[in-house]
Design an enzyme around this catalytic site. Structure first.
Site, short mmCIF file in Angstrom:
data_model
loop_
_atom_site.label_atom_id
_atom_site.label_comp_id
_atom_site.label_asym_id
_atom_site.label_seq_id
_atom_site.Cartn_x
_atom_site.Cartn_y
_atom_site.Cartn_z
N LYS A 52 -5.01 14.68 -3.17
CA LYS A 52 -5.01 13.57 -4.14
C LYS A 52 -4.91 14.13 -5.56
O LYS A 52 -4.17 13.62 -6.40
CB LYS A 52 -6.29 12.72 -3.97
CG LYS A 52 -6.26 11.92 -2.67
CD LYS A 52 -7.59 11.33 -2.24
CE LYS A 52 -7.45 10.68 -0.86
NZ LYS A 52 -8.71 10.15 -0.32
N GLN A 96 -14.93 9.94 -1.80
CA GLN A 96 -14.39 10.30 -0.49
C GLN A 96 -15.42 10.03 0.61
O GLN A 96 -16.58 10.42 0.50
CB GLN A 96 -13.97 11.79 -0.50
CG GLN A 96 -13.23 12.25 0.74
CD GLN A 96 -11.87 11.60 0.92
OE1 GLN A 96 -11.19 11.24 -0.03
NE2 GLN A 96 -11.45 11.44 2.16
N ASP A 119 -9.46 2.38 -3.79
CA ASP A 119 -9.43 2.38 -2.33
C ASP A 119 -9.33 0.95 -1.77
O ASP A 119 -9.03 0.75 -0.60
CB ASP A 119 -10.73 2.99 -1.78
CG ASP A 119 -10.59 4.47 -1.46
OD1 ASP A 119 -9.51 4.88 -0.99
OD2 ASP A 119 -11.57 5.21 -1.67
N1 GUN Z 1 -11.91 8.93 4.20
C1 GUN Z 1 -10.92 8.73 5.10
N2 GUN Z 1 -9.98 7.90 4.58
C2 GUN Z 1 -10.39 7.57 3.32
C3 GUN Z 1 -9.85 6.77 2.30
O1 GUN Z 1 -8.78 6.16 2.43
N3 GUN Z 1 -10.57 6.69 1.15
C4 GUN Z 1 -11.76 7.34 1.00
N4 GUN Z 1 -12.39 7.19 -0.15
N5 GUN Z 1 -12.29 8.10 1.94
C5 GUN Z 1 -11.61 8.22 3.09
#
Ligand code: GUN
Length: 293
Positions: A52, A96, A119
């Protein structure tokens, strides 16, 4: 049969954003900003957060990765998130998941300002999506929508069967495909672990979306001829031929299903790369809203 190239489409989206960002930065004094918060040492989470950050750097977004100890308390994390809510240099906040067991994920998600919730997990965004209001849409479902759109796959009046009911993929993609617009307007069925005779439903799917986290679960006998197959799964299975000792496979048995399907996403290189591209799109959207306030 066409293989849907998510890697290519995600690169196009990143490039589009890069161009738009360069143009807007010329006119404005600040770049779009995203902070990714990583708690603990989960290896997969570290890989995701680094990708990211890389995408942000590539586009020209301002970004920060905040690495916190596994032992941080829930209250400390809440206070950190609140600080970023107030920080005008950041348009998006991403915590995350998963978080350590002593921290409530719901509590942390609800602490993130819904306007910075790139998200799309905050209850306000979830609610807005379900009633068809403009909102930040969870990145993986948003990526699926974009793949269908860019491959000009018809959705109106089609039967979409979603396998899996997670809050991150199953429920939001079902909601998106129900929306009354030309990129959705589908008839939607959700099947899950308590559904009896899953293949009864999957065989009726014009578009099948597999998001259950079970390697090679969907086989050729479970699908209709010429269906579109979207595989959200990323599963590690043993592979003695690989130096790592494992390989990544989806929820769909690609070899058999691809012979019967009209469109299919591969794993890797299908839905996966789209998730990050759409996170960047959400960050840009939140930025536009902020600078036009
Ligand atoms: N963990 C697995 N997929 C995601 C996601 O799309 N966003 C976040 N913040 N954590 C994750």
């Amino acid at each position: 049969m066409t293989i849907i190239d998510g890697k290519l489409i995600s690169e196009q989206i990143i490039l589009e954003l890069k161009e738009e960002t360069a143009k807007i930065i010329q006119k404005r004094e600040r770049a779009p900003g995203l902070v990714a918060i990583l708690v603990g040492e989960n290896p997969a989470s570290k890989v995701y957060v680094n990708s990211k950050k890389k995408a942000c750097d590539n586009i020209g977004f301002h970004s920060e990765v905040l690495k916190l100890s596994e032992n941080i308390s829930e209250l400390e994390l809440v206070e950190i998130v609140q600080k970023y809510n107030e920080n005008e240099l950041f348009d998006g906040i991403l915590v995350q998941l998963p978080l350590p067991k002593h921290i409530s994920e719901d509590k942390i998600i609800e602490t993130i300002s819904s306007e910075k919730d790139v998200d799309g997990f905050h209850p306000i965004n979830v609610g807005k999506l379900s009633i068809g209001q403009d909102s930040l849409i969870p990145c993986t479902p948003y990526g699926i929508l974009e793949l269908l759109k860019r491959y000009k796959i018809q959705t109106v009046g089609k039967h979409v069967v979603v396998v899996g009911r997670s809050n991150i993929v199953g429920k939001p993609i079902a909601n998106l495909m129900l929306q009354k617009n030309n990129n959705a307007n589908s008839t939607v069925t959700i099947v899950h672990s308590a559904t009896k005779n899953i293949s009864h439903y999957t065989k009726q799917a014009d578009i099948l979306i597999a998001a259950i986290g079970k390697a090679n679960f969907i086989t050729a006998e479970m699908i209709k001829e010429n269906a579109t197959i979207i595989d959200v799964g990323i599963n590690r299975i043993e592979d003695s031929n690989s130096p790592k000792g494992y390989k990544l496979v989806g929820d769909v048995d690609f070899n058999s299903v691809s012979e019967k399907a009209e469109f299919i996403t591969p794993v890797p290189g299908g839905v996966g790369p789209m998730t990050i591209a759409m996170l960047m799109k959400n960050t840009y959207k939140a930025y536009l809203r902020n600078i036009n306030k």
